[in-house]
Design a protein around this motif. Structure first.
Motif, PDB file in Angstrom:
ATOM      1  N   TYR A   1       0.841  -1.205   0.000  1.00  0.00           N
ATOM      2  CA  TYR A   1       0.000   0.000   0.000  1.00  0.00           C
ATOM      3  C   TYR A   1       0.876   1.255   0.000  1.00  0.00           C
ATOM      4  O   TYR A   1       1.820   1.380   0.787  1.00  0.00           O
ATOM      5  N   ARG A   2       0.530   2.194  -0.872  1.00  0.00           N
ATOM      6  CA  ARG A   2       1.229   3.481  -0.911  1.00  0.00           C
ATOM      7  C   ARG A   2       0.170   4.566  -0.990  1.00  0.00           C
ATOM      8  O   ARG A   2      -0.814   4.429  -1.716  1.00  0.00           O
ATOM      9  N   GLU A   3       0.398   5.602  -0.242  1.00  0.00           N
ATOM     10  CA  GLU A   3      -0.589   6.682  -0.208  1.00  0.00           C
ATOM     11  C   GLU A   3      -0.738   7.292  -1.615  1.00  0.00           C
ATOM     12  O   GLU A   3       0.261   7.526  -2.297  1.00  0.00           O
ATOM     13  N   PRO A   4      -1.995   7.545  -2.070  1.00  0.00           N
ATOM     14  CA  PRO A   4      -2.211   7.999  -3.450  1.00  0.00           C
ATOM     15  C   PRO A   4      -1.386   9.229  -3.834  1.00  0.00           C
ATOM     16  O   PRO A   4      -0.885   9.323  -4.945  1.00  0.00           O
ATOM     17  N   SER A   5      -1.201  10.182  -2.858  1.00  0.00           N
ATOM     18  CA  SER A   5      -0.520  11.439  -3.224  1.00  0.00           C
ATOM     19  C   SER A   5       0.959  11.239  -3.550  1.00  0.00           C
ATOM     20  O   SER A   5       1.589  12.127  -4.144  1.00  0.00           O
ATOM     21  N   VAL A   6       1.557  10.096  -3.102  1.00  0.00           N
ATOM     22  CA  VAL A   6       2.999   9.922  -3.356  1.00  0.00           C
ATOM     23  C   VAL A   6       3.291   8.842  -4.400  1.00  0.00           C
ATOM     24  O   VAL A   6       4.434   8.647  -4.784  1.00  0.00           O
ATOM     25  N   ARG A   7       2.208   8.152  -4.832  1.00  0.00           N
ATOM     26  CA  ARG A   7       2.419   7.016  -5.724  1.00  0.00           C
ATOM     27  C   ARG A   7       3.244   7.368  -6.965  1.00  0.00           C
ATOM     28  O   ARG A   7       4.099   6.599  -7.373  1.00  0.00           O
ATOM     29  N   ASN A   8       2.944   8.522  -7.543  1.00  0.00           N
ATOM     30  CA  ASN A   8       3.613   8.846  -8.800  1.00  0.00           C
ATOM     31  C   ASN A   8       4.865   9.696  -8.625  1.00  0.00           C
ATOM     32  O   ASN A   8       5.668   9.807  -9.530  1.00  0.00           O
ATOM     33  N   SER A   9       5.032  10.302  -7.433  1.00  0.00           N
ATOM     34  CA  SER A   9       6.144  11.241  -7.281  1.00  0.00           C
ATOM     35  C   SER A   9       7.327  10.671  -6.507  1.00  0.00           C
ATOM     36  O   SER A   9       8.464  11.074  -6.723  1.00  0.00           O
TER      37      SER A   9
END
Ligand code: ADP
Length: 476
Positions: free
Chosen positions: A421-429
């Motif tokens: 699980y990774r928090e949505p706000s950091v998934r792409n950055s």
């Protein structure tokens, strides 16, 4: 799925409701019958006993008059007025007797002497003087009527007693019926609620454990109804999840192993070229070789994490606890992370008192500290500060890694310990595989400890865990 169902919830509810209704109706029917019987007895008392009583009283009154007039007739030596009264009373007496016998024919036999003698006495043709209603006859009649009056009184008394007994019995039956209804109603609902709740709680526990990221475990099957079926279905699902988890772990283990061997060769080759073994390396080549080395290191690190997760999944987390120098452990972890922190422009601060010791597996706890501090550095951003503290409290040592990064929203705080699980706000950055916290949690739980997060969005995050002073055998 085994065929275990005997009585489903709807059937249980129907049986229970039918039992209640049956008892309720039986009690009501009995009370209704009793009330009707009481009404009949009351009506008999009024129409028979009371009426008879009044009639006998009236007849007796007439006879007492006759006796008085006979006495008057004798005293006055043949008073004709007295004869007139006697005849009138006897006539009225006769009429009342007739009416009474019509209404109460059962007295015909008892009063036979009355009627026959009455006919003789009242023979209207030339009956006068001494022959007119002789005193003895009237006395006999009075006796018979008084006797009947007494009997009627006793009969009334008996009926009233029966009425009272029937009333008391009806009250008892009503009370028992009510008590039974209450018992079946309240007891039945409690028993039903208890069994339903017990089965539901078991399934709820299984679902909650699963939701909290625990391993899928079977729940107990406590009933043979729909909830039992639900538990069976849950167990079937848990078994499937376990199977899939095992397959995934096997696959990851196999893949990691297969990638690690060629990766090691690539790293060695890059290392050899970079060290100039095969000739001079210019600055640009060196830069690309460094990037290749960093990337293969990242890849190797990811493979290591994947491997440790799959090992933990298959229960291979072996702890070798010993008395550990907590101060030294934190210091060495920070030292290893210093180059990364400097590159990211983050300051590392240790707030651990000197001489702090704890019981733990040093390799695994170092991994936890590295994961938490690595995350704090990664998320702090340039100019940030990461503080690692430790203190002894209530039979345990508490470690905390705090940063002044973006923090974690409350609704995400439970989820970030889940695997992948990774928090949505950091998934792409921001880089990551979502494994570090899951691994840390497993390790801390294996030490009988607790791990949690304290964070307010925008104000940084603090990840804390405890290591209790647990005897070695309790780690098993
Ligand atoms: P990874 O960091 O590799 O993604 P982790 O399991 O270590 O995996 O972390 C899971 C998630 O938790 C991260 O993706 C991030 O969203 C969040 N997280 C962890 N540590 C921090 C932190 N110090 N500050 C903010 N978010 C964090």
């Amino acid at each position: 799925m085994p065929k275990a169902r005997q009585l489903n919830i709807a059937t249980k509810l129907t049986i229970w409701a039918c039992a209640l209704i049956a008892v309720f109706f039986a009690t009501s029917a009995y009370l209704f019958r009793q009330v009707r019987q009481d009404a009949e007895i009351s009506s008999l008392i009024v129409t028979e006993n009371h009426d008879l009583d009044a009639s006998i009283q009236r007849m007796l009154e007439r006879l007492y008059n006759v006796q008085n007039n006979i006495r008057r007739y004798r005293i006055l030596g043949g008073d004709q007025a007295a004869v007139g009264f006697i005849v009138e009373d006897i006539t009225r007496f006769g009429e009342i007797l007739d009416q009474t016998l019509k209404k109460h024919p059962r007295y015909a036999k008892d009063w036979e002497p009355l009627t026959s003698e009455f006919q003789i006495t009242l023979d209207p043709a030339g009956t006068t003087g001494e022959d007119l209603a002789p005193d003895a006859t009237v006395r006999d009649w009075t006796d018979i009527l008084e006797q009947s009056l007494l009997e009627n009184g006793a009969d009334t008394e008996a009926r009233l007693t029966a009425l009272r007994d029937a009333g008391a019995h009806a009250a008892d039956v009503g009370l028992y019926g009510l008590a039974f209804c209450l018992l079946v109603g309240v007891g039945g609902s409690l028993a039903l609620a208890f069994t339903l709740n017990r089965s539901l709680a078991e399934v709820r526990r299984g679902i909650r454990d699963l939701g909290a990221g625990g391993a899928p475990r079977d729940v107990r099957i406590l009933s043979n109804d729909e909830l039992g079926e639900l538990a069976l279905a849950f167990n079937a699902m848990a078994a499937r999840l376990r199977r899939e988890e095992r397959m995934r772990a096997d696959f990851i283990a196999m893949l990691s192993h297969e990638i690690r061997t060629p990766l090691t060769s690539v790293r060695e080759a890059v290392d050899l070229i970079g060290s100039g073994t095969f000739g001079e390396v210019n600055a640009q080549q060196k830069r690309f070789l460094d990037i290749a080395e960093q990337e293969s290191e990242r890849l190797s690190d990811l493979l290591l994490r994947l491997l440790s997760v799959s090992r933990m999944e298959s229960g291979e987390l072996e702890l070798n606890p010993s008395e550990v120098d907590g101060t030294g452990l934190v210091a060495s972890t920070l030292e290893r992370l210093l180059p990364t922190a400097s590159a990211a422009g983050v300051t590392l601060v240790s707030e651990v008192p000197e001489g702090l010791t704890c019981r733990a597996d040093p390799t695994h706890i170092r991994q936890v500290l590295t994961n938490l501090t690595g995350n704090a550095v990664k998320f702090s951003g340039r100019g940030g500060t990461v503080r690692v503290s430790a203190a002894r409290e209530d039979g345990a040592v508490r470690f905390c890694v705090a940063d002044n990064g973006p923090g974690i929203p409350p609704e995400e705080q439970d989820k970030i310990f889940l695997k992948y699980y990774r928090e949505p706000s950091v998934r792409n950055s921001i880089d990551g595989a979502g494994l570090g916290l899951a691994i840390s949690k497993r390790i801390v739980l294996a030490h009988q400890g607790r791990i949690w997060i304290e964070s307010e969005p925008g104000k940084g995050a603090a990840f804390c865990f405890t290591l209790p002073d647990t005897p070695d055998k309790d780690y098993a």
